[in-house]
Structure formats: structure tokens, C-alpha cells
Design an enzyme around this catalytic site. Structure first.
Site, PDB file in Angstrom:
ATOM      1  N   SER A  19      37.124 -47.161 -28.362  1.00 26.80           N
ATOM      2  CA  SER A  19      37.368 -47.072 -27.151  1.00 26.80           C
ATOM      3  C   SER A  19      38.179 -48.448 -26.714  1.00 26.80           C
ATOM      4  O   SER A  19      37.318 -49.315 -26.839  1.00 26.80           O
ATOM      5  CB  SER A  19      36.451 -46.756 -26.120  1.00 26.80           C
ATOM      6  OG  SER A  19      37.013 -47.096 -24.949  1.00 26.80           O
ATOM      7  N   HIS A  44      41.158 -44.663 -29.097  1.00 35.24           N
ATOM      8  CA  HIS A  44      40.976 -43.951 -27.848  1.00 35.24           C
ATOM      9  C   HIS A  44      41.318 -44.768 -26.620  1.00 35.24           C
ATOM     10  O   HIS A  44      40.915 -45.694 -26.638  1.00 35.24           O
ATOM     11  CB  HIS A  44      39.447 -43.670 -27.735  1.00 35.24           C
ATOM     12  CG  HIS A  44      39.213 -42.876 -26.564  1.00 35.24           C
ATOM     13  ND1 HIS A  44      39.058 -41.478 -26.453  1.00 35.24           N
ATOM     14  CD2 HIS A  44      38.592 -43.338 -25.295  1.00 35.24           C
ATOM     15  CE1 HIS A  44      38.518 -41.277 -25.396  1.00 35.24           C
ATOM     16  NE2 HIS A  44      38.495 -42.298 -24.683  1.00 35.24           N
ATOM     17  N   ASP A  46      41.758 -45.351 -22.716  1.00 36.61           N
ATOM     18  CA  ASP A  46      41.228 -44.861 -21.270  1.00 36.61           C
ATOM     19  C   ASP A  46      42.170 -45.250 -20.193  1.00 36.61           C
ATOM     20  O   ASP A  46      41.952 -46.302 -19.904  1.00 36.61           O
ATOM     21  CB  ASP A  46      39.918 -45.244 -21.143  1.00 36.61           C
ATOM     22  CG  ASP A  46      38.520 -44.936 -22.087  1.00 36.61           C
ATOM     23  OD1 ASP A  46      38.657 -43.648 -22.044  1.00 36.61           O
ATOM     24  OD2 ASP A  46      38.088 -45.695 -23.016  1.00 36.61           O
ATOM     25  N   MET A  48      42.834 -45.174 -16.484  1.00 39.99           N
ATOM     26  CA  MET A  48      42.195 -44.940 -15.060  1.00 39.99           C
ATOM     27  C   MET A  48      43.070 -45.483 -13.997  1.00 39.99           C
ATOM     28  O   MET A  48      43.982 -46.464 -14.085  1.00 39.99           O
ATOM     29  CB  MET A  48      41.115 -45.876 -15.008  1.00 39.99           C
ATOM     30  CG  MET A  48      40.141 -45.534 -16.147  1.00 39.99           C
ATOM     31  SD  MET A  48      38.378 -46.208 -16.164  1.00 39.99           S
ATOM     32  CE  MET A  48      37.752 -46.203 -17.795  1.00 39.99           C
ATOM     33  N   HIS A  77      42.766 -40.424 -22.977  1.00 39.67           N
ATOM     34  CA  HIS A  77      41.798 -39.921 -22.041  1.00 39.67           C
ATOM     35  C   HIS A  77      42.296 -40.416 -20.807  1.00 39.67           C
ATOM     36  O   HIS A  77      42.171 -41.354 -20.377  1.00 39.67           O
ATOM     37  CB  HIS A  77      40.398 -40.538 -22.465  1.00 39.67           C
ATOM     38  CG  HIS A  77      39.252 -40.108 -21.392  1.00 39.67           C
ATOM     39  ND1 HIS A  77      38.057 -40.514 -21.648  1.00 39.67           N
ATOM     40  CD2 HIS A  77      39.283 -39.204 -20.501  1.00 39.67           C
ATOM     41  CE1 HIS A  77      37.354 -40.052 -20.893  1.00 39.67           C
ATOM     42  NE2 HIS A  77      38.034 -39.108 -20.397  1.00 39.67           N
ATOM     43  N   MET A  79      41.988 -40.546 -16.849  1.00 44.14           N
ATOM     44  CA  MET A  79      40.840 -40.422 -15.829  1.00 44.14           C
ATOM     45  C   MET A  79      41.665 -40.618 -14.582  1.00 44.14           C
ATOM     46  O   MET A  79      41.549 -41.903 -13.782  1.00 44.14           O
ATOM     47  CB  MET A  79      39.789 -41.413 -16.120  1.00 44.14           C
ATOM     48  CG  MET A  79      39.059 -40.859 -17.053  1.00 44.14           C
ATOM     49  SD  MET A  79      37.828 -42.310 -17.806  1.00 44.14           S
ATOM     50  CE  MET A  79      39.078 -42.760 -18.973  1.00 44.14           C
ATOM     51  N   MET A 148      31.725 -35.745 -21.485  1.00 40.05           N
ATOM     52  CA  MET A 148      31.264 -36.941 -21.072  1.00 40.05           C
ATOM     53  C   MET A 148      30.022 -37.240 -21.135  1.00 40.05           C
ATOM     54  O   MET A 148      29.050 -36.469 -20.468  1.00 40.05           O
ATOM     55  CB  MET A 148      31.855 -37.310 -19.661  1.00 40.05           C
ATOM     56  CG  MET A 148      33.343 -37.284 -19.459  1.00 40.05           C
ATOM     57  SD  MET A 148      34.061 -38.777 -20.526  1.00 40.05           S
ATOM     58  CE  MET A 148      33.226 -40.171 -19.835  1.00 40.05           C
ATOM     59  N   ASP A 182      31.822 -39.050 -25.263  1.00 44.09           N
ATOM     60  CA  ASP A 182      32.251 -40.240 -24.767  1.00 44.09           C
ATOM     61  C   ASP A 182      31.454 -40.685 -23.754  1.00 44.09           C
ATOM     62  O   ASP A 182      30.991 -40.224 -22.778  1.00 44.09           O
ATOM     63  CB  ASP A 182      33.715 -40.028 -24.153  1.00 44.09           C
ATOM     64  CG  ASP A 182      34.474 -41.315 -23.788  1.00 44.09           C
ATOM     65  OD1 ASP A 182      33.668 -42.480 -23.782  1.00 44.09           O
ATOM     66  OD2 ASP A 182      35.461 -41.273 -23.387  1.00 44.09           O
TER      67      ASP A 182
HETATM   68  C1  DX5 Z   1      34.095 -44.337 -19.705  1.00 46.13           C
HETATM   69  C2  DX5 Z   1      35.250 -44.258 -20.957  1.00 46.13           C
HETATM   70  C3  DX5 Z   1      34.559 -44.501 -22.286  1.00 46.13           C
HETATM   71  C4  DX5 Z   1      34.042 -46.053 -22.517  1.00 46.13           C
HETATM   72  C5  DX5 Z   1      32.890 -46.062 -23.480  1.00 46.13           C
HETATM   73  O1  DX5 Z   1      34.735 -43.764 -18.615  1.00 46.13           O
HETATM   74  O2  DX5 Z   1      35.867 -43.062 -20.964  1.00 46.13           O
HETATM   75  O3  DX5 Z   1      35.605 -44.342 -23.410  1.00 46.13           O
HETATM   76  O4  DX5 Z   1      35.030 -46.768 -22.680  1.00 46.13           O
HETATM   77  O5  DX5 Z   1      32.571 -47.226 -23.474  1.00 46.13           O
HETATM   78  P1  DX5 Z   1      30.976 -47.132 -23.932  1.00 46.13           P
HETATM   79  O6  DX5 Z   1      30.929 -46.980 -25.444  1.00 46.13           O
HETATM   80  O7  DX5 Z   1      30.681 -48.583 -23.830  1.00 46.13           O
HETATM   81  O8  DX5 Z   1      30.172 -46.308 -23.342  1.00 46.13           O
HETATM   82 ZN    ZN Z   2      37.201 -42.463 -22.544  1.00 56.52          ZN
END
Ligand code: DX5
Ligand code: ZN
Length: 230
Positions: A19, A44, A46, A48, A77, A79, A148, A182
Site C-alpha cells: 500500500s 495498491h 489508497d 481518500m 482502492h 475511499m 477491510m 486490507d
Molecule cells: C487503510 C488503507 C490500507 C492501509 C494499510 O484505509 O486502505 O491500504 O494503508 O496499511 P497497514 O498495513 O499499515 O494497515
Molecule cells: Zn487500501
């Protein structure tokens, strides 16, 4: 092109997906080269928006930059609120698998079809507090379900075992579905997730808080084979 990278991702399973949330964005190219050299099979990303989750990261330009820098499959991903408003732009930026949260949309089936119409894979994600029933009707239509194991929003949180039961149930009902987990995945938790049926393991702090990405990835691969590590 995109479809072939989704196929590459399928063939790479079980796989650990770094990630990029915790990577050094001032040295994105170097980070990607280090991950490629360490044997990462996909990235991956993220996304947000400060609305769906109380944190803000990046959008299409970073996805496009990763696409320009690497041939690895990109697992995006989302969010964000109203992910349907941006799905095409993420597809054009280079996402190969685009996952949105079921909690963020009213008509998941329509968005899944829209994402697939862009020639990429569609995934649906659910937070720990969301019951599996919220995605059950759509799982068969998707390429992937992202379970999740922390509340979406931040890296570095502790693994919530509620994910394991969801993974087991999904695996028993859908043999071909890509199952992704995740949040809080590390050498202590990855084995139980593999045993529960996950194929894709997203790892942030378990890689980026280590100096040596290659040994972090190989330790995770080894721990994946130890089912009772939690
Ligand atoms: C959280 C993200 C994850 C996160 C995982 O909302 O979707 O992808 O970065 O990080 P770790 O492995 O530190 O939980
Ligand atoms: Zn993620």
C-alpha cells in the site's frame, strides 16, 4: 492492455500488495523501483477524499504517475464519496482493478458494470462494521471483494479478526472471486487470512516501516504459509 494486467494479477496470487499510503512520495520512482526489485507483484493505491473517510490522500495524478513509472498491475482502492463520478477518470489514469466501498454508493450493481465497461476489473469493499450481506448480492458480479480488517482511513491500525469470518464465507460461496484483505496485515496476521481464503494481502506499515523491502516481502510470503500465526 488493462485486462491483461488484471490477468497477470490473478496469476500472481497469493500476492502481497504494498500500500503506497506510507511510501516516500518525494521519491516515488525510487520507491517503485525498490518494490519491483523486492518482487512486488502489484501496487495498491489508497485514494481518500476527507469525506467518506477522515483523511485525505491523492487522486488520479498519482495513479497516472505510477502507471507511467511501472508496468505492475495497479489496484486502486477508492475511499471516496460518489465514486461513480470519478471511476472513468481512474480507469483512464491507469487503474487495472478499481474498488469502491459499498457504504459509499446507492446502486453498486450499476457502478460495477460501469467500471467493467471501461475495460478494467471491478471490486467492492466493506468496512469491518458492515455486514457481509451488504455485498453478497454483488460479489458474483465483481472481479474482487476487498474485506477491510481495519476501518478505512489510516495505515498502522490493528487487525480486526472480524475479517476472517467474512473471508471464509465469501471463499466458500465464490471459488473464482479475488479476495483481498486490507489493514493490519503483518507476519502475525497474514497466515490466518490466507487460511480463511484471501488471495491478495495489502500491506502498508509491514513493508514501509522496514528498511529492507525484499526481506519484508519474503517474510510475509513465508508467514502466509503458517495458518495459525494469530
Ligand atoms: C487503510 C488503507 C490500507 C492501509 C494499510 O484505509 O486502505 O491500504 O494503508 O496499511 P497497514 O498495513 O499499515 O494497515
Ligand atoms: Zn487500501
Amino acid at each position: 492492455m488493462s485486462n491483461s494486467r488484471l490477468q497477470i494479477l490473478r496469476e500472481a496470487t497469493p500476492a502481497v500488495l504494498p500500500s503506497m499510503l506510507l511510501c516516500d512520495f518525494g521519491n516515488l520512482e525510487r520507491e517503485i523501483r525498490r518494490l519491483e526489485a523486492a518482487g512486488a507483484k502489484a501496487l495498491h493505491l489508497d485514494v481518500m477524499d476527507g469525506q467518506f473517510v477522515p483523511n485525505l490522500t491523492y487522486g488520479m495524478p498519482i495513479v497516472a504517475a505510477c502507471r507511467q513509472l511501472s508496468e505492475l498491475p495497479l489496484d486502486v482502492h477508492l475511499m471516496i464519496r460518489d465514486p461513480g463520478n470519478y471511476a472513468q477518470q481512474f480507469a483512464e489514469a491507469g487503474a487495472d482493478l478499481l474498488t469502491f466501498h459499498v457504504e459509499a454508493v446507492e446502486q453498486p450493481a450499476e457502478l460495477i458494470e460501469a467500471i467493467k465497461s471501461f475495460g478494467i476489473g471491478a471490486g467492492i469493499a466493506l468496512n469491518p462494521a458492515t455486514p457481509l450481506g451488504a455485498v453478497e448480492n454483488y460479489a458474483g458480479q465483481c472481479d474482487a471483494v476487498l474485506v477491510m480488517s481495519v476501518n478505512a482511513g489510516f495505515g498502522g491500525q490493528a487487525f480486526d479478526p472480524v475479517a476472517l469470518e467474512k473471508l471464509r464465507t465469501l471463499r466458500s460461496r465464490h471459488s473464482d472471486l479475488l479476495l483481498e484483505v486490507d489493514g493490519g496485515i503483518n507476519t502475525e496476521t497474514i497466515g490466518a487470512c490466507r487460511e480463511a481464503g484471501a488471495d491478495l494481502f495489502v500491506v502498508g506499515s509491514g513493508i514501509f516501516r522496514k528498511d529492507d523491502y525484499a526481506s519484508a516481502l519474503s517474510d510475509l510470503q513465508t508467514a502466509m504459509q503458517r495458518p495459525h500465526s494469530t
